[in-house]
Design an enzyme around this catalytic site. Structure first.
Site, PDB file in Angstrom:
ATOM      1  N   LYS A 168       0.847  -1.218   0.000  1.00  0.00           N
ATOM      2  CA  LYS A 168       0.000   0.000   0.000  1.00  0.00           C
ATOM      3  C   LYS A 168       0.867   1.247   0.000  1.00  0.00           C
ATOM      4  O   LYS A 168       2.048   1.202   0.351  1.00  0.00           O
ATOM      5  CB  LYS A 168      -0.923   0.022   1.228  1.00  0.00           C
ATOM      6  CG  LYS A 168      -0.216  -0.059   2.602  1.00  0.00           C
ATOM      7  CD  LYS A 168       0.303   1.243   3.137  1.00  0.00           C
ATOM      8  CE  LYS A 168       1.011   1.104   4.471  1.00  0.00           C
ATOM      9  NZ  LYS A 168       1.781   2.271   4.880  1.00  0.00           N
ATOM     10  N   ASP A 176      -2.401  -1.735  10.296  1.00  0.00           N
ATOM     11  CA  ASP A 176      -2.578  -1.690   8.833  1.00  0.00           C
ATOM     12  C   ASP A 176      -3.282  -2.930   8.269  1.00  0.00           C
ATOM     13  O   ASP A 176      -3.682  -2.929   7.103  1.00  0.00           O
ATOM     14  CB  ASP A 176      -1.205  -1.622   8.137  1.00  0.00           C
ATOM     15  CG  ASP A 176      -0.705  -0.195   7.951  1.00  0.00           C
ATOM     16  OD1 ASP A 176      -1.516   0.742   8.087  1.00  0.00           O
ATOM     17  OD2 ASP A 176       0.490  -0.032   7.664  1.00  0.00           O
TER      18      ASP A 176
HETATM   19  C1  LIG Z   1       2.602   4.036   9.245  1.00  0.00           C
HETATM   20  C2  LIG Z   1       1.437   3.181   8.810  1.00  0.00           C
HETATM   21  O1  LIG Z   1       1.917   2.145   7.952  1.00  0.00           O
HETATM   22  C3  LIG Z   1       0.483   4.052   7.994  1.00  0.00           C
HETATM   23  O2  LIG Z   1      -0.471   3.275   7.287  1.00  0.00           O
HETATM   24  C4  LIG Z   1       0.708   2.560  10.001  1.00  0.00           C
HETATM   25  O3  LIG Z   1       0.228   3.554  10.875  1.00  0.00           O
HETATM   26  C5  LIG Z   1       1.548   1.537  10.734  1.00  0.00           C
HETATM   27  O4  LIG Z   1       0.775   0.407  10.897  1.00  0.00           O
HETATM   28  P1  LIG Z   1       1.395  -1.004  11.383  1.00  0.00           P
HETATM   29  O5  LIG Z   1       2.758  -1.182  10.805  1.00  0.00           O
HETATM   30  O6  LIG Z   1       0.350  -2.039  11.141  1.00  0.00           O
HETATM   31  O7  LIG Z   1       1.559  -0.708  12.918  1.00  0.00           O
HETATM   32  P2  LIG Z   1       1.552  -1.720  14.160  1.00  0.00           P
HETATM   33  O8  LIG Z   1       2.325  -2.947  13.811  1.00  0.00           O
HETATM   34  O9  LIG Z   1       0.157  -1.862  14.683  1.00  0.00           O
HETATM   35  O10 LIG Z   1       2.375  -0.857  15.202  1.00  0.00           O
HETATM   36  C6  LIG Z   1       3.761  -0.613  15.113  1.00  0.00           C
HETATM   37  C7  LIG Z   1       4.090   0.563  16.001  1.00  0.00           C
HETATM   38  O11 LIG Z   1       3.650   1.774  15.362  1.00  0.00           O
HETATM   39  C8  LIG Z   1       3.081   2.681  16.302  1.00  0.00           C
HETATM   40  N1  LIG Z   1       1.722   3.056  15.863  1.00  0.00           N
HETATM   41  C9  LIG Z   1       1.067   2.343  14.892  1.00  0.00           C
HETATM   42  C10 LIG Z   1      -0.190   2.733  14.463  1.00  0.00           C
HETATM   43  C11 LIG Z   1      -0.775   3.889  15.059  1.00  0.00           C
HETATM   44  N2  LIG Z   1      -1.979   4.306  14.694  1.00  0.00           N
HETATM   45  N3  LIG Z   1      -0.112   4.580  16.014  1.00  0.00           N
HETATM   46  C12 LIG Z   1       1.136   4.193  16.417  1.00  0.00           C
HETATM   47  O12 LIG Z   1       1.728   4.841  17.273  1.00  0.00           O
HETATM   48  C13 LIG Z   1       3.158   2.010  17.650  1.00  0.00           C
HETATM   49  O13 LIG Z   1       4.297   2.501  18.259  1.00  0.00           O
HETATM   50  C14 LIG Z   1       3.377   0.547  17.343  1.00  0.00           C
HETATM   51  O14 LIG Z   1       4.166  -0.053  18.302  1.00  0.00           O
HETATM   52  N1  LIG Z   2       6.039 -11.219   6.640  1.00  0.00           N
HETATM   53  C1  LIG Z   2       6.837 -10.200   6.996  1.00  0.00           C
HETATM   54  N2  LIG Z   2       7.336  -9.352   6.071  1.00  0.00           N
HETATM   55  C2  LIG Z   2       8.118  -8.318   6.435  1.00  0.00           C
HETATM   56  N3  LIG Z   2       8.500  -8.062   7.683  1.00  0.00           N
HETATM   57  C3  LIG Z   2       8.023  -8.859   8.646  1.00  0.00           C
HETATM   58  C4  LIG Z   2       7.177  -9.955   8.344  1.00  0.00           C
HETATM   59  N4  LIG Z   2       6.867 -10.570   9.491  1.00  0.00           N
HETATM   60  C5  LIG Z   2       7.506  -9.896  10.461  1.00  0.00           C
HETATM   61  N5  LIG Z   2       8.215  -8.879   9.977  1.00  0.00           N
HETATM   62  C6  LIG Z   2       9.051  -7.951  10.777  1.00  0.00           C
HETATM   63  O1  LIG Z   2       8.582  -6.613  10.642  1.00  0.00           O
HETATM   64  C7  LIG Z   2       9.671  -5.724  10.446  1.00  0.00           C
HETATM   65  C8  LIG Z   2       9.288  -4.659   9.418  1.00  0.00           C
HETATM   66  O2  LIG Z   2       8.266  -3.962   9.929  1.00  0.00           O
HETATM   67  P1  LIG Z   2       8.089  -2.416   9.778  1.00  0.00           P
HETATM   68  O3  LIG Z   2       6.787  -2.152  10.393  1.00  0.00           O
HETATM   69  O4  LIG Z   2       9.258  -1.682  10.281  1.00  0.00           O
HETATM   70  O5  LIG Z   2       8.088  -2.155   8.189  1.00  0.00           O
HETATM   71  P2  LIG Z   2       7.142  -2.494   6.986  1.00  0.00           P
HETATM   72  O6  LIG Z   2       7.058  -3.947   6.737  1.00  0.00           O
HETATM   73  O7  LIG Z   2       7.666  -1.647   5.884  1.00  0.00           O
HETATM   74  O8  LIG Z   2       5.704  -2.032   7.361  1.00  0.00           O
HETATM   75  P3  LIG Z   2       5.058  -0.583   7.552  1.00  0.00           P
HETATM   76  O9  LIG Z   2       4.618  -0.118   6.237  1.00  0.00           O
HETATM   77  O10 LIG Z   2       3.897  -0.917   8.428  1.00  0.00           O
HETATM   78  O11 LIG Z   2       6.060   0.320   8.162  1.00  0.00           O
HETATM   79  C9  LIG Z   2      10.814  -6.529   9.906  1.00  0.00           C
HETATM   80  O12 LIG Z   2      12.018  -6.092  10.501  1.00  0.00           O
HETATM   81  C10 LIG Z   2      10.497  -7.967  10.282  1.00  0.00           C
HETATM   82  O13 LIG Z   2      11.300  -8.417  11.339  1.00  0.00           O
END
Ligand SMILES: C[C@](O)(CO)[C@H](O)COP(=O)(O)OP(=O)(O)OC[C@H]1O[C@@H](n2ccc(N)nc2=O)[C@H](O)[C@@H]1O
Ligand SMILES: Nc1ncnc2c1ncn2[C@@H]1O[C@H](COP(=O)(O)OP(=O)(O)OP(=O)(O)O)[C@@H](O)[C@H]1O
Length: 291
Positions: A10, A134
């Protein structure tokens, strides 16, 4: 039975940060959309659970969101049979493209079919929300306004095929650390969400850059200054505007047409960790094959 699923990444057209909850999560008003970049997940009934990962390196143990989704579905349904899961990882990690959440969403959708549970999309989104903010959006996909912590979704019509280039610095940004840097008193220019939604619905791409905005950008750019360089590189390469995706470190450039986007992505590839032309999509997780 064996099911193959496409787990789409996304982008966030906007992230407006409205406040902070007592549990530390932030209240948001966002516009999100699925894009043509995906991981592939296959799920097959098996005697016992197995899991393997190909492509980009991510943990292949219980920390992986695919296995967390399997555990959650098993707990919710009481199904005890095993599942052999294979993930082919294409979406960059720690990139702000929601890769892990997309995989979790695909696992929930896939297990619902494999185990013939007949859970509604609403129920899957409720379960998904326990794995990450998300995940509900990734299940639904398309173009949505996302409020609350990102889990309150309003699907939006339109949002045709916009042409983007994704550019990612080699360094990633952890979502948790990006939110940790967020200061509610320095959000910068806030997005104009209502007008942005209208421009997206009508496909008025030229208007979008003056309406979008991402409140997480200043904090993530402190952690990874190359984010600002990537934005400048995209504008130099002909983008109408550039914005950080999610919590970064990927940046998107909005282009007028697919050809310009492909040409720019190719030119930028030599200097950047990841550079790809993609189009916005109207669907999130989809089943590619079932046999
Ligand atoms: C940055 C975005 O990707 C925008 O769509 C999302 O807000 C992040 O969503 P996500 O990766 O699914 O987040 P989560 O795995 O639920 O949370 C990761 C960390 O992001 C922070 N978090 C996330 C979502 C939110 N509304 N507020 C937060 O402060 C929290 O510190 C949490 O510990
Ligand atoms: N299936 C997976 N794919 C990617 N990362 C994963 C998965 N399962 C667990 N993880 C963990 O999540 C971390 C990445 O998460 P992070 O939230 O920082 O970034 P992201 O995948 O780009 O997502 P976001 O867009 O929510 O930031 C990685 O370091 C990894 O250890």
């Amino acid at each position: 039975m064996k099911i193959t699923l496409m787990a789409r990444a996304k982008i966030n057209w906007s992230i407006d940060v409205l406040g902070r909850r007592e549990d530390g999560y932030h209240l948001l008003d966002m516009v999100m959309q699925s894009i043509g970049l995906w991981d592939v997940l296959t799920l097959e009934s098996a005697r016992e659970d197995t899991f393997c990962v190909a492509g980009r390196p991510v943990p292949a143990n219980g920390d992986n969101l695919v296995l967390k989704a399997v555990a959650l579905m098993r707990e919710a349904s009481g199904v005890s049979e095993g599942v052999a899961a294979e993930l082919t990882k294409t979406i960059p990690v720690a990139a702000g493209l929601g890769g892990g959440s997309a995989d979790a969403a695909a696992a929930l959708v896939g297990l619902n079919r494999l185990w013939k549970l007949k859970y509604s999309q609403e129920r899957l989104c409720e379960l998904g929300g326990r794995l990450g903010a998300d995940v509900p959006f990734m299940i639904r996909g398309g173009l949505c306004r996302a409020q609350g912590v990102g889990d309150e979704l309003t699907p939006l019509s339109g949002g045709g095929a916009f042409h983007l280039v994704l550019l990612k610095p080699r360094k990633g940004v952890s979502t948790r650390l990006s939110y940790g840097r967020l200061r509610l008193d320095r959000l910068g220019r806030r997005p104009r969400t209502e007008a942005l939604v209208e421009a997206l619905k009508r496909g008025e791409s030229r208007r979008i850059p003056e309406l979008w905005g991402n409140g997480l950008e200043p904090g993530s750019a402190e952690l990874c200054p190359d984010i600002l360089k990537a934005k400048a590189a995209l504008v130099n390469a002909g983008a109408m505007g550039a914005l950080m995706c999610g919590s970064g470190s990927t940046v998107l450039g909005l282009f007028e047409n697919g050809e310009q986007a492909r040409k720019s992505a190719q030119e930028l590839r030599k200097d950047w960790g990841f550079s790809r032309a993609v189009r916005t999509q109207s669907r999130g997780v989809t089943v590619m094959d079932e046999q």
